[in-house]
Structure formats: C-alpha cells, structure tokens
Motif scaffolding. Sequence first.
Motif, PDB file in Angstrom:
ATOM      1  N   SER A 163     -45.076  -5.167  34.550  1.00 12.49           N
ATOM      2  CA  SER A 163     -45.823  -5.849  33.484  1.00 12.49           C
ATOM      3  C   SER A 163     -45.387  -5.345  32.110  1.00 12.49           C
ATOM      4  CB  SER A 163     -47.331  -5.673  33.682  1.00 12.49           C
ATOM      5  OG  SER A 163     -47.769  -4.378  33.309  1.00 12.49           O
ATOM      6  N   ALA A 164     -45.011  -4.073  32.032  1.00 11.09           N
ATOM      7  CA  ALA A 164     -44.509  -3.535  30.764  1.00 11.09           C
ATOM      8  C   ALA A 164     -43.209  -4.211  30.367  1.00 11.09           C
ATOM      9  CB  ALA A 164     -44.306  -2.018  30.889  1.00 11.09           C
ATOM     10  N   GLU A 165     -42.332  -4.463  31.339  1.00 11.29           N
ATOM     11  CA  GLU A 165     -41.086  -5.171  31.029  1.00 11.29           C
ATOM     12  C   GLU A 165     -41.358  -6.615  30.623  1.00 11.29           C
ATOM     13  OE1 GLU A 165     -37.490  -4.753  33.217  1.00 11.29           O
ATOM     14  OE2 GLU A 165     -38.145  -2.887  34.189  1.00 11.29           O
ATOM     15  N   LEU A 166     -42.380  -7.230  31.223  1.00 13.93           N
ATOM     16  CA  LEU A 166     -42.728  -8.598  30.821  1.00 13.93           C
ATOM     17  C   LEU A 166     -43.175  -8.634  29.368  1.00 13.93           C
ATOM     18  CD1 LEU A 166     -44.636  -9.901  33.996  1.00 13.93           C
ATOM     19  CD2 LEU A 166     -42.229 -10.221  33.384  1.00 13.93           C
ATOM     20  N   VAL A 167     -43.924  -7.613  28.940  1.00 14.95           N
ATOM     21  CA  VAL A 167     -44.333  -7.537  27.540  1.00 14.95           C
ATOM     22  C   VAL A 167     -43.117  -7.316  26.645  1.00 14.95           C
ATOM     23  CG1 VAL A 167     -45.596  -6.143  25.855  1.00 14.95           C
ATOM     24  CG2 VAL A 167     -46.690  -6.782  28.005  1.00 14.95           C
ATOM     25  N   LEU A 168     -42.214  -6.425  27.051  1.00 16.55           N
ATOM     26  CA  LEU A 168     -40.988  -6.196  26.273  1.00 16.55           C
ATOM     27  C   LEU A 168     -40.227  -7.504  26.093  1.00 16.55           C
ATOM     28  CD1 LEU A 168     -38.818  -4.351  24.991  1.00 16.55           C
ATOM     29  CD2 LEU A 168     -37.903  -4.025  27.307  1.00 16.55           C
ATOM     30  N   LYS A 169     -40.103  -8.268  27.154  1.00 20.92           N
ATOM     31  CA  LYS A 169     -39.379  -9.544  27.066  1.00 20.92           C
ATOM     32  C   LYS A 169     -40.095 -10.518  26.141  1.00 20.92           C
ATOM     33  CE  LYS A 169     -37.876 -11.029  31.149  1.00 20.92           C
ATOM     34  NZ  LYS A 169     -37.871 -11.248  32.621  1.00 20.92           N
ATOM     35  N   ARG A 170     -41.421 -10.519  26.167  1.00 20.63           N
ATOM     36  CA  ARG A 170     -42.179 -11.375  25.256  1.00 20.63           C
ATOM     37  C   ARG A 170     -41.902 -11.002  23.802  1.00 20.63           C
ATOM     38  NH1 ARG A 170     -45.209 -16.144  26.254  1.00 20.63           N
ATOM     39  NH2 ARG A 170     -45.847 -16.109  28.435  1.00 20.63           N
ATOM     40  N   VAL A 171     -41.934  -9.712  23.513  1.00 20.88           N
ATOM     41  CA  VAL A 171     -41.691  -9.272  22.139  1.00 20.88           C
ATOM     42  C   VAL A 171     -40.285  -9.649  21.702  1.00 20.88           C
ATOM     43  CG1 VAL A 171     -41.491  -7.230  20.655  1.00 20.88           C
ATOM     44  CG2 VAL A 171     -43.398  -7.421  22.269  1.00 20.88           C
ATOM     45  N   ARG A 172     -39.324  -9.567  22.628  1.00 22.69           N
ATOM     46  CA  ARG A 172     -37.942  -9.923  22.310  1.00 22.69           C
ATOM     47  C   ARG A 172     -37.721 -11.433  22.263  1.00 22.69           C
ATOM     48  NH1 ARG A 172     -33.846  -6.282  25.966  1.00 22.69           N
ATOM     49  NH2 ARG A 172     -33.952  -4.355  24.754  1.00 22.69           N
ATOM     50  N   GLY A 173     -38.650 -12.196  22.822  1.00 22.83           N
ATOM     51  CA  GLY A 173     -38.446 -13.636  22.894  1.00 22.83           C
ATOM     52  C   GLY A 173     -37.593 -14.054  24.064  1.00 22.83           C
ATOM     53  N   GLN A 174     -37.465 -13.204  25.071  1.00 19.12           N
ATOM     54  CA  GLN A 174     -36.678 -13.524  26.267  1.00 19.12           C
ATOM     55  C   GLN A 174     -37.575 -14.192  27.302  1.00 19.12           C
ATOM     56  OE1 GLN A 174     -35.010  -9.779  27.490  1.00 19.12           O
ATOM     57  NE2 GLN A 174     -33.513  -9.730  25.844  1.00 19.12           N
ATOM     58  N   ARG A 175     -37.075 -15.213  27.958  1.00 19.18           N
ATOM     59  CA  ARG A 175     -37.866 -15.961  28.935  1.00 19.18           C
ATOM     60  C   ARG A 175     -37.230 -15.993  30.320  1.00 19.18           C
ATOM     61  NH1 ARG A 175     -40.976 -15.110  25.584  1.00 19.18           N
ATOM     62  NH2 ARG A 175     -42.305 -16.548  24.400  1.00 19.18           N
ATOM     63  N   ARG A 176     -36.000 -15.530  30.458  1.00 21.28           N
ATOM     64  CA  ARG A 176     -35.307 -15.626  31.739  1.00 21.28           C
ATOM     65  C   ARG A 176     -35.927 -14.654  32.744  1.00 21.28           C
ATOM     66  NH1 ARG A 176     -28.950 -15.124  31.539  1.00 21.28           N
ATOM     67  NH2 ARG A 176     -29.326 -17.071  30.399  1.00 21.28           N
ATOM     68  N   PRO A 177     -36.170 -15.108  34.000  1.00 21.05           N
ATOM     69  CA  PRO A 177     -36.686 -14.190  35.028  1.00 21.05           C
ATOM     70  C   PRO A 177     -35.703 -13.062  35.308  1.00 21.05           C
ATOM     71  CG  PRO A 177     -36.908 -16.483  35.725  1.00 21.05           C
ATOM     72  CD  PRO A 177     -36.045 -16.493  34.504  1.00 21.05           C
ATOM     73  N   GLY A 178     -36.226 -11.966  35.801  1.00 22.79           N
ATOM     74  CA  GLY A 178     -35.387 -10.838  36.167  1.00 22.79           C
ATOM     75  C   GLY A 178     -35.651  -9.641  35.290  1.00 22.79           C
ATOM     76  N   PRO A 179     -35.265  -8.452  35.752  1.00 16.71           N
ATOM     77  CA  PRO A 179     -35.492  -7.231  34.982  1.00 16.71           C
ATOM     78  C   PRO A 179     -34.629  -7.154  33.737  1.00 16.71           C
ATOM     79  CG  PRO A 179     -34.163  -6.759  36.927  1.00 16.71           C
ATOM     80  CD  PRO A 179     -34.613  -8.183  37.053  1.00 16.71           C
TER      81      PRO A 179
END
Length: 568
Positions: free
Chosen positions: A516-532
């Motif tokens: 879930s922490a990585e999902l938040v990081l991706k949100r902040v970065r604006g990344q939407r692609r699945p995967g780590p």
Amino acid sequence: MNRPQRSKAGRTLPGRPRPRRTVTVIGGGISGLATAGLLARDGHAVQLLEKNEVLGGRAGRWEADGFRFDTGPSWYLMPEVIDHWFRLMGSSAPDELRLERLDPGYRVFFEAHEDPVDIPASREGAVALFDSLDRGSGAALARYLEEAEDAYAVALERFLYDDFSSLRGLAHPDVLRRGSRLAALLAQSLHTRVSRRFTDRRERQILGYPAVFLGTTPYRAPALYQLMSHLDLTQGVLYPHGGFAALVDAMARLARSAGVQIRTGARATRILTGPAPGGPRVEGVAWTDAEGREHRTGASVVVGAADLHHLETELLPAELRTHPERAWDRRDPGPGAVLACLGVRGTLPELAHHSLFFARDWRDNFARIGAGDTPAETTSIYVSRTSATDAGVAPAGDESLFVLVPSAAAPDWGRGGIGGAGAAAVEEVADRAIQQISAWARIPDLAERVVVRRTFGPADFEHDVNAWRGGALGLAHTLRQSAFLRPGNESRTVSGLLYAGASVRPGIGVPMCLISAELVLKRVRGQRRPGPVGPPLVALRGQVAAGTAARGAALADAARAEGVAWPT
C-alpha cells in the motif's frame, strides 16, 4: 535524460524526478513508516505523526521481567515483498534483519487426535505429509500448490501492486488467459474448493486456516486465496530475530536516514483542507503533542496510514468523506481477538515456534465470531513460542508465549490487563485458552508455571490503534472487500489526501501494508501502471540461513546505540 530523485542522504529511488512536496503521514505503523520512508527517499519533505509513544501500530511489543513479546504480526510471509521495500530504501531484508527459516514451519493440534502434525518447510515435505495423513492425497496437494503458485504470481504481477485507478490492468493477456479459472476462484469459497479436493478433516483445516490471516473465514474467503498455501507450504515461514519489533526498528532507522521527521505522542485531530479550483484540497494536519499543546503543520500531501473509518469520521467533516457512515454498515470489520502474553518458567518442547490448535466444529467456531458470541470452551487458538528460536526473548531456560484467540470484534468485552487485571470477559477467554493448550499439548502444569501475564481485548485495538469496532486485523478479505472492491488509496473528495494500510488496497498483513505504501508512492508520482516500483521482486531462498546476517555486528551496534535490544 531524466535522473532518479535523490534524498538528503544522497541515495536514489528509481523513477522520474517529481516536484518536491511537503508530506504529513498520519500513523506510525508498518504502512505509515513504509510510506514515509519511500516518499522521503523520493525527495519529499516528510513528517510522520504517531499518537502512541512507540512506533509499530498493530505490530506492537511488550516487555516484563526479562520476557519480550510481539503483540501483533508474527508470521513472516511473502519475504520478497518485504525485501522489495528494503531494496527501494537502499538496503535489503537480509542486510537489516537476521532471518531464519523455521522447520517445521508450524505444528498443528487437532481436536480428537492425540498426536499433533508438524508442517515441513518445503513443498516436497508437505506432499509427503498429506500422503501420510490420507494415502493418495499428496498428488492432489501437488496440483493444488501448483495452482496456488500460479494464482500468487498473477496476484503479484497484476492485482496487488495495482491501485485500480484504471481497470485496464484486468484486460492484460495474463489475466485474460486465466479468465475462466479466475472467475471460478472468485465464484466459490475457499472451503468449497478445498473440500472438493480433500476429504481428510485435518488436511482441510491446514488448507483453510490461512483465511484467518486475511481477517475472514474459509467459508467467506474467495477460493482465489488458495494462494496463501503457496506462502506457507512452498515458500516456508521465516522468523526475524528480535521479532517484528526488529522489523519496525529497522524500518524506522531507514526512514529517519532518508530524512523523515518522526514525532511520537502526536495525535492528529483534524485534516486541514481549503478551496482549490478543482475542489477541496489538503492544506495540512492539526495535532496535539503529549503535553496537550496544539499544532498545525502545513502539507501539500497528507497520507492517512491509520484506520480508514477513524480517519474519515473523526478527522474530516461529513461532506468531505469518501466513505460516509452509512457505507460502513455494509462492511465486515473482520474478527477481533483476545491476546495473552505469557512468561513461563521452564521449557515447553511440546510446542513449536508456531502452534495451531484446531477445534473440530469450525462452522460453530467461526459462526460465534460473526455473531459476536464468546468462543466455545473448545475453540481454535494460535500460539507463538518465539523462545523456541530466539533466546533473547526470555530468561535462560524459560519460554515466551504469545496466545491469540480469534473472537468477535466486540469492544464491549473490554480491555485486557496485567496479571489477570483485565475485563472479566477477556480474562475468561484467556483462562480457557491456557487450559485448552495445557490439555491438548499435554502440559498439565502450564497455568502454574505462568509468572508473567498480560492480556489484550477487542477494546484495546479500538483504543490503541483506533480500530473500527475493535477489529484485530483490518477489513475482512471477503469478495466484496477484495481487490478493486476494497476502499481505494485516494480520497475522492479531497485532492492530495491519500490512504495506506490494512483498511485499504491491497489489504491485511505486513506485506500488504508495504505494498500500500508503494501504491501511495505511485499516486504521488502520477504513475498508474500495475506492478512494483523499480526492479522486479527478488526471491530470498538463497539469502536466508539459520543464524546468519550480512551485517549482524553493525546492526547490533546500531540497535544498541538506539537503546534497542538485539539478539545474539
């Protein structure tokens, strides 16, 4: 060419550079520490607020008279997920933790069966065990575990590291090729799937019990969660010396080294918002310190890494809640629990590091949890004897036991206490559990040998971690609360407000909170692609050995400098 962001410590985190933001993280549990660390390492200015004086959240700790206890997670599963977070922080799990593979992985006591069963630490051993319990069932288990491994691989690649801001990931060829199989796994319960393959009650319980780790029951968990059997029967169970407290301490060290400002005794009282062209957006957090002084901290991003119900109903006005109170009426908080930390004089070879006690009548067992009733005199129990592996958690020659009785999420039962001083309902459940362990494991004098005792009840979860309805784990992984049907990681009403932890995607447990922490990081970065984020996950099979650590001496010195006991 774009270069990776750098934190103040000069380390790098893979990804494109982003504007530096001010971030406040609410909650210092696993998900809060993980999120704060990743965002700081990505170059943001991060402050973490934890209302308690000790970090860890549900991954709590307690110590008395030379006995040490984890009071939360104790099964180290999905090691590649945990290691991936450490690698994103510039280290690795073997570098930060002294990991040991348990063999047997755990021991199971079955009602009406005199002899317990030890679960081997390999797939081959598990297959042989099943053949010994029910001739011919080993081949069925081998097929079951192959399916479980495939389901786990798909979950890692396509579901767990996806915040489902778009459902395009569900149209990936890997998912489409397995469409009919995945549909079948979602259409039936785990109990149904197991029962169609195995007739021996002991085998059914071994394969069905992992549903409890997901905050639900084998009767309500989708069959997709057969993937859990891949984790314990194929990957095996690890143990971090020093317990999960050592994991929390390692995460806090890395978060601080990345620049996170951690404040304990800091209770968030309100998420501050203001008007913006696209609608309300976060402006910061109001909080009080341990002396009761009020503070306001500005932030362009706020991450709620605490219980979602508490965050939205206590820290936001009604009109800004993504999940109004009426929506919670349809949700399942998962089970509560009665916990007992027991310091026992003398040794207990009758118990393994992990021991499970399974009642015969599971339907009644789980029905009582759902109905809010007290457990029957014979119920299912989990016991962690960490002193079997870690000499540092008990005085020489003695044992440290952690007992967990899955129960109703019922805060009205009250809180636990020290030396039997907890609420009567909580102490009664603990007393019965000790009696059952004593009888089934043939330790007739167990109760008389207990010299340290502390209990926790459902009201402790409500008080200590703001758990909705006193749930011990987080929202149950039922079909309606899994994957994209689980609450999301972003507020739909307040821009800049994100969520992490066991209440939201992907779900319950230490590895899920790290994801879930990585999902938040991706949100902040604006990344939407699945995967780590960054490189693929790395299997740890060749990096874990009993009694070894890549930097054991250095870690011991660092831990002592922080006043943290480190096992020798």
